[in-house]
Design a protein around this motif. Structure first.
Motif, PDB file in Angstrom:
ATOM      1  N   SER A   1      37.012  52.036  55.225  1.00 32.40           N
ATOM      2  CA  SER A   1      38.391  52.005  54.725  1.00 32.40           C
ATOM      3  C   SER A   1      38.792  53.386  54.229  1.00 32.40           C
ATOM      4  N   THR A   2      37.877  54.053  53.546  1.00 30.22           N
ATOM      5  CA  THR A   2      38.196  55.389  53.018  1.00 30.22           C
ATOM      6  C   THR A   2      38.462  56.371  54.160  1.00 30.22           C
ATOM      7  N   ILE A   3      37.656  56.269  55.218  1.00 27.04           N
ATOM      8  CA  ILE A   3      37.856  57.195  56.343  1.00 27.04           C
ATOM      9  C   ILE A   3      39.173  56.868  57.061  1.00 27.04           C
TER      10      ILE A   3
ATOM     11  N   GLY B   1      43.901  39.860  58.694  1.00 30.30           N
ATOM     12  CA  GLY B   1      43.328  38.522  58.512  1.00 30.30           C
ATOM     13  C   GLY B   1      41.832  38.546  58.219  1.00 30.30           C
ATOM     14  N   LYS B   2      41.300  39.711  57.860  1.00 29.33           N
ATOM     15  CA  LYS B   2      39.844  39.824  57.668  1.00 29.33           C
ATOM     16  C   LYS B   2      39.333  38.990  56.504  1.00 29.33           C
ATOM     17  N   THR B   3      40.148  38.824  55.456  1.00 25.52           N
ATOM     18  CA  THR B   3      39.673  38.072  54.283  1.00 25.52           C
ATOM     19  C   THR B   3      39.507  36.579  54.626  1.00 25.52           C
TER      20      THR B   3
ATOM     21  N   TYR C   1      41.914  55.133  55.865  1.00 27.90           N
ATOM     22  CA  TYR C   1      43.130  55.266  55.041  1.00 27.90           C
ATOM     23  C   TYR C   1      43.290  56.677  54.465  1.00 27.90           C
ATOM     24  N   GLN C   2      42.248  57.131  53.723  1.00 27.30           N
ATOM     25  CA  GLN C   2      42.406  58.453  53.080  1.00 27.30           C
ATOM     26  C   GLN C   2      42.232  59.573  54.111  1.00 27.30           C
ATOM     27  N   GLY C   3      41.396  59.335  55.136  1.00 28.24           N
ATOM     28  CA  GLY C   3      41.155  60.365  56.136  1.00 28.24           C
ATOM     29  C   GLY C   3      42.231  60.353  57.216  1.00 28.24           C
TER      30      GLY C   3
ATOM     31  N   ASP D   1      34.431  42.809  51.603  1.00 29.28           N
ATOM     32  CA  ASP D   1      35.775  43.025  52.136  1.00 29.28           C
ATOM     33  C   ASP D   1      36.154  44.494  51.874  1.00 29.28           C
ATOM     34  N   ARG D   2      36.066  45.308  52.893  1.00 33.65           N
ATOM     35  CA  ARG D   2      36.301  46.762  52.865  1.00 33.65           C
ATOM     36  C   ARG D   2      35.128  47.524  52.241  1.00 33.65           C
ATOM     37  N   TYR D   3      34.907  48.739  52.810  1.00 36.71           N
ATOM     38  CA  TYR D   3      33.828  49.608  52.308  1.00 36.71           C
ATOM     39  C   TYR D   3      34.123  51.024  52.809  1.00 36.71           C
TER      40      TYR D   3
HETATM   41  P1  TYD Z   1      43.795  44.645  49.058  1.00 36.06           P
HETATM   42  O1  TYD Z   1      44.853  43.879  48.348  1.00 36.06           O
HETATM   43  O2  TYD Z   1      42.379  44.389  48.685  1.00 36.06           O
HETATM   44  O3  TYD Z   1      44.086  44.500  50.575  1.00 36.06           O
HETATM   45  P2  TYD Z   1      43.319  43.883  51.751  1.00 36.06           P
HETATM   46  O4  TYD Z   1      43.388  42.397  51.551  1.00 36.06           O
HETATM   47  O5  TYD Z   1      44.100  44.396  52.918  1.00 36.06           O
HETATM   48  O6  TYD Z   1      41.907  44.430  51.707  1.00 36.06           O
HETATM   49  O7  TYD Z   1      44.143  46.165  48.910  1.00 36.06           O
HETATM   50  C1  TYD Z   1      43.300  47.154  49.211  1.00 36.06           C
HETATM   51  C2  TYD Z   1      44.123  48.329  49.704  1.00 36.06           C
HETATM   52  O8  TYD Z   1      43.399  49.533  49.436  1.00 36.06           O
HETATM   53  C3  TYD Z   1      44.351  48.284  51.192  1.00 36.06           C
HETATM   54  O9  TYD Z   1      45.676  48.663  51.488  1.00 36.06           O
HETATM   55  C4  TYD Z   1      43.420  49.327  51.743  1.00 36.06           C
HETATM   56  C5  TYD Z   1      43.261  50.288  50.623  1.00 36.06           C
HETATM   57  N1  TYD Z   1      41.967  51.024  50.584  1.00 36.06           N
HETATM   58  C6  TYD Z   1      41.952  52.387  50.825  1.00 36.06           C
HETATM   59  O10 TYD Z   1      43.007  52.986  51.083  1.00 36.06           O
HETATM   60  N2  TYD Z   1      40.758  53.061  50.761  1.00 36.06           N
HETATM   61  C7  TYD Z   1      39.585  52.453  50.460  1.00 36.06           C
HETATM   62  O11 TYD Z   1      38.517  53.102  50.410  1.00 36.06           O
HETATM   63  C8  TYD Z   1      39.608  51.038  50.200  1.00 36.06           C
HETATM   64  C9  TYD Z   1      38.336  50.301  49.854  1.00 36.06           C
HETATM   65  C10 TYD Z   1      40.828  50.364  50.285  1.00 36.06           C
END
Ligand code: TYD
Length: 209
Positions: free
Chosen positions: A100-102, A16-18, A104-106, A95-97
């Motif tokens: 998120s990379t750490i 719900g962050k957005t 999700y990808q980490g 919204d995300r920075y």
């Molecule tokens: P998005 O539709 O923008 O989702 P949300 O509303 O949840 O932000 O999709 C972004 C997707 O990308 C989300 O699943 C998270 C992922 N993501 C990464 O895996 N690594 C990243 O560095 C970023 C910025 C996003």
């Protein structure tokens, strides 16, 4: 001119962050702050192309390719939008920075976290958020909120979500000054009350207001 501020919004899919970001934007604008809203991936034209690949590719995207695409998007975003906006005295809500990379990808995909930290640092070149709000949501509530319309990242399943959530918690422990956590299981207004307090604290600290 006042110094600009940079605030990032983080959390697993369905946190719900957005919604909260948009409420913060209205709150700041009502109080006379010059605010801009942006997001990753895909805030700019070039980034939208990257976003399309990341979220809707028909071909399998390898983990390394995914990592570089998120980072490439970030490097362009910081240089052409985030940094200049902060320099113009604006409050940038993103919204995300990097976190998120750490997360999700980490933590979730298993890429090396030290490597990701180094790559993030290259991409952002010193543009670190003044505040990061982490919306912590339980996996059950997140799944309910996401529903059936899932993109490629959201289709990765419950275990993936748990790893992302845990990753964010580790990040918060390691950066307690910058990252503040909000309980995102609550209803929108309650979450906003907590969020608003964090924003007010930051305004007080940075502007004395
Ligand atoms: P998005 O539709 O923008 O989702 P949300 O509303 O949840 O932000 O999709 C972004 C997707 O990308 C989300 O699943 C998270 C992922 N993501 C990464 O895996 N690594 C990243 O560095 C970023 C910025 C996003």
């Amino acid at each position: 001119m006042k110094k600009g501020l940079f605030i990032t919004f983080e959390g697993a899919d369905g946190s719900g962050k957005t919604t909260q970001l948009n409420k913060v934007k209205s709150f700041l604008e009502q109080n006379g702050y010059n605010t801009i809203v942006t997001r990753e991936p895909g805030a700019l034209k070039l980034g939208q192309k990257i976003r399309e690949i990341l979220l809707h590719s028909e071909e399998k995207v390898s983990d390394k390719c995914e990592m570089f695409l998120f980072l490439a998007d970030r490097a362009q975003h910081v240089e052409t939008l985030i940094k200049p906006s902060i320099e113009q005295g604006k409050i940038v809500l993103c919204d995300r920075y990097t976190d998120s990379t750490i997360a999700y990808q980490g933590y979730a995909r298993g890429q090396d976290i030290n490597l990701l930290n180094n790559l993030n640092n290259i991409a952002i070149n010193g543009t670190v958020p003044d505040l990061t709000i982490l919306f912590d949501v339980s996996t059950e509530i997140a799944q309910e909120r996401i529903g059936n319309e899932k993109d490629r990242m959201e289709s990765t399943g419950i275990e993936f979500h748990k790893k992302v959530r845990n990753g964010y918690k580790e990040l918060q422990k390691a950066n307690p000054e910058r990252i503040k956590c909000v309980n995102a299981d609550n209803d929108i207004e309650k979450v906003f009350e907590e969020t608003k307090k964090l924003i007010q604290c930051l305004l007080q600290e940075k502007y004395g207001e």
